[in-house]
Design a protein around this motif. Structure first.
Motif, PDB file in Angstrom:
ATOM      1  N   ASP A  56      77.515   2.513 122.129  1.00 54.49           N
ATOM      2  CA  ASP A  56      76.704   3.445 121.352  1.00 54.49           C
ATOM      3  C   ASP A  56      75.241   3.467 121.781  1.00 54.49           C
ATOM      4  O   ASP A  56      74.517   4.401 121.450  1.00 54.49           O
ATOM      5  N   HIS A  57      74.796   2.426 122.476  1.00 57.86           N
ATOM      6  CA  HIS A  57      73.403   2.336 122.931  1.00 57.86           C
ATOM      7  C   HIS A  57      73.390   1.905 124.394  1.00 57.86           C
ATOM      8  O   HIS A  57      73.023   0.773 124.726  1.00 57.86           O
TER       9      HIS A  57
ATOM     10  N   TYR B 189      71.496   2.514 126.806  1.00 60.06           N
ATOM     11  CA  TYR B 189      70.194   2.197 127.387  1.00 60.06           C
ATOM     12  C   TYR B 189      69.562   0.968 126.746  1.00 60.06           C
ATOM     13  O   TYR B 189      68.398   0.664 126.992  1.00 60.06           O
TER      14      TYR B 189
ATOM     15  N   PRO C  41      73.062  -3.772 126.101  1.00 65.63           N
ATOM     16  CA  PRO C  41      73.555  -2.407 125.880  1.00 65.63           C
ATOM     17  C   PRO C  41      75.011  -2.421 125.413  1.00 65.63           C
ATOM     18  O   PRO C  41      75.777  -3.336 125.728  1.00 65.63           O
TER      19      PRO C  41
ATOM     20  N   LYS D 247      63.735  -0.281 121.813  1.00 64.13           N
ATOM     21  CA  LYS D 247      62.812   0.402 120.909  1.00 64.13           C
ATOM     22  C   LYS D 247      62.801  -0.194 119.502  1.00 64.13           C
ATOM     23  O   LYS D 247      61.959   0.179 118.684  1.00 64.13           O
TER      24      LYS D 247
ATOM     25  N   HIS E 190      68.524  -1.661 123.340  1.00 71.46           N
ATOM     26  CA  HIS E 190      67.966  -1.578 121.986  1.00 71.46           C
ATOM     27  C   HIS E 190      66.473  -1.901 121.972  1.00 71.46           C
ATOM     28  O   HIS E 190      65.922  -2.324 120.955  1.00 71.46           O
TER      29      HIS E 190
END
Length: 301
Positions: free
Chosen positions: A64-65, A67, A61, A71, A69
């Motif tokens: 900006d992300h 949670y 993580p 997905k 990556h």
């Protein structure tokens, strides 16, 4: 072997099968074998893109992300599905041209040997990859494995069809086989695109996993504790659960935290890769976000 290693091996096998199947087409002139070789090109592109997306999905993580990556793997499944549809169009075009102008086949025996050898390579790799994908819940690896299995069945159909061409002398069978190959891989391509779309739209966990979650919670759903508003979703290899946990208002903060910790640990032991978000509430308080009516306790969605 790590997941990325399987995809690197898939790239190597795709290169080998392209050489074998292209050689089979060059020897025989069969449009059915040409369609098989075109599908192997899709295997190569799909494996390379899957490797790239798996690398992104395994990134930690960041700001900006927050949670993660995970997905990113769904993009691999969708991309491979689109490539399959493009290959099907190319196969259909070549097959129709050959159907209008049938041509005799040459050196059928050596060509079929090369095709069977490439199918054996794909089949062995696909079997190993599918087992690993299910073990780690990798969408990218499973999509690549399923496409390889489709390639194996496609090659088997081409080989049987060409044997029939040799036995009957019906040259029109060759392009008809290629058309059948194209329609088969269209079905697989649409299936991969649907799986990718489901994942990006936060599809709920599998029914058997939801039942397992319910069994764990049933073990705690006593002694003045109850659960409701259970919602699940998948994000690549990650599994997510949100729920409300109601307890008596007069319990101490320490006791509440301990009970929640036990529930979290039990859930993670039962469902590997699960991340649970538990909102603590007094027994007589309900919190609703986007529900029109209060949600009754029941199996997770």
């Amino acid at each position: 072997m790590q997941l990325a290693s399987y995809l690197k091996l898939s790239v190597a096998v795709a290169l080998a099968t392209i050489v074998l199947k292209t050689g089979a087409w060059w020897l025989t002139g069969s449009v059915g074998l040409l369609s098989d070789a075109l599908e192997s090109l899709v295997n190569l592109a799909g494996a390379m893109f899957a490797l790239a997306m798996l690398t992104v999905a395994q990134s930690p993580p960041d700001a900006d992300h927050p949670y993660g990556h995970h997905k990113a793997e769904y993009f691999s499944s969708g991309f491979e599905g689109v490539l399959i549809l493009a290959a099907a169009l190319a196969i259909l075009w070549a097959a129709v041209q050959r159907l209008l102008s049938p041509q005799p086949l040459d050196a059928l025996g050596p060509g079929l040997v090369l095709s069977v050898l490439s199918s054996a390579l794909n089949g062995a790799l696909a079997w190993a990859m599918l087992r690993k994908a299910r073990e780690h819940r990798s969408e990218a690896l499973e999509a690549d494995a399923r496409h390889l299995f489709t390639d194996v069945w496609t090659s088997a159909g081409v080989v049987l069809g060409l044997i029939a061409v040799h036995a009957t002398g019906w040259l029109w069978l060759d392009p008809v086989i290629a058309i059948g190959v194209a329609l088969n891989i269209v079905r697989e391509g649409l299936h991969l695109i649907r799986r990718s779309t489901d994942g990006l739209m936060d599809r709920a966990l599998e029914p058997e996993v939801r039942d397992q979650i319910r069994r764990v919670l049933d073990g705690f759903d006593q002694h003045s504790i109850r659960f409701d508003h259970l919602v699940t979703r998948r994000a690549g290899q990650r599994r997510h659960l949100e729920l409300h946990m109601h307890m008596p208002a007069d319990w101490t903060l320490g006791r509440v935290a301990a009970e929640r910790g036990e529930v979290e640990q039990a859930l993670m032991r039962a469902v590997p890769g699960l991340r649970a978000t538990i909102q603590l509430l007094p027994m007589d308080v309900e919190t609703h976000f986007d529900d029109a009516e209060p949600a009754a306790a029941g199996p997770p969605r």
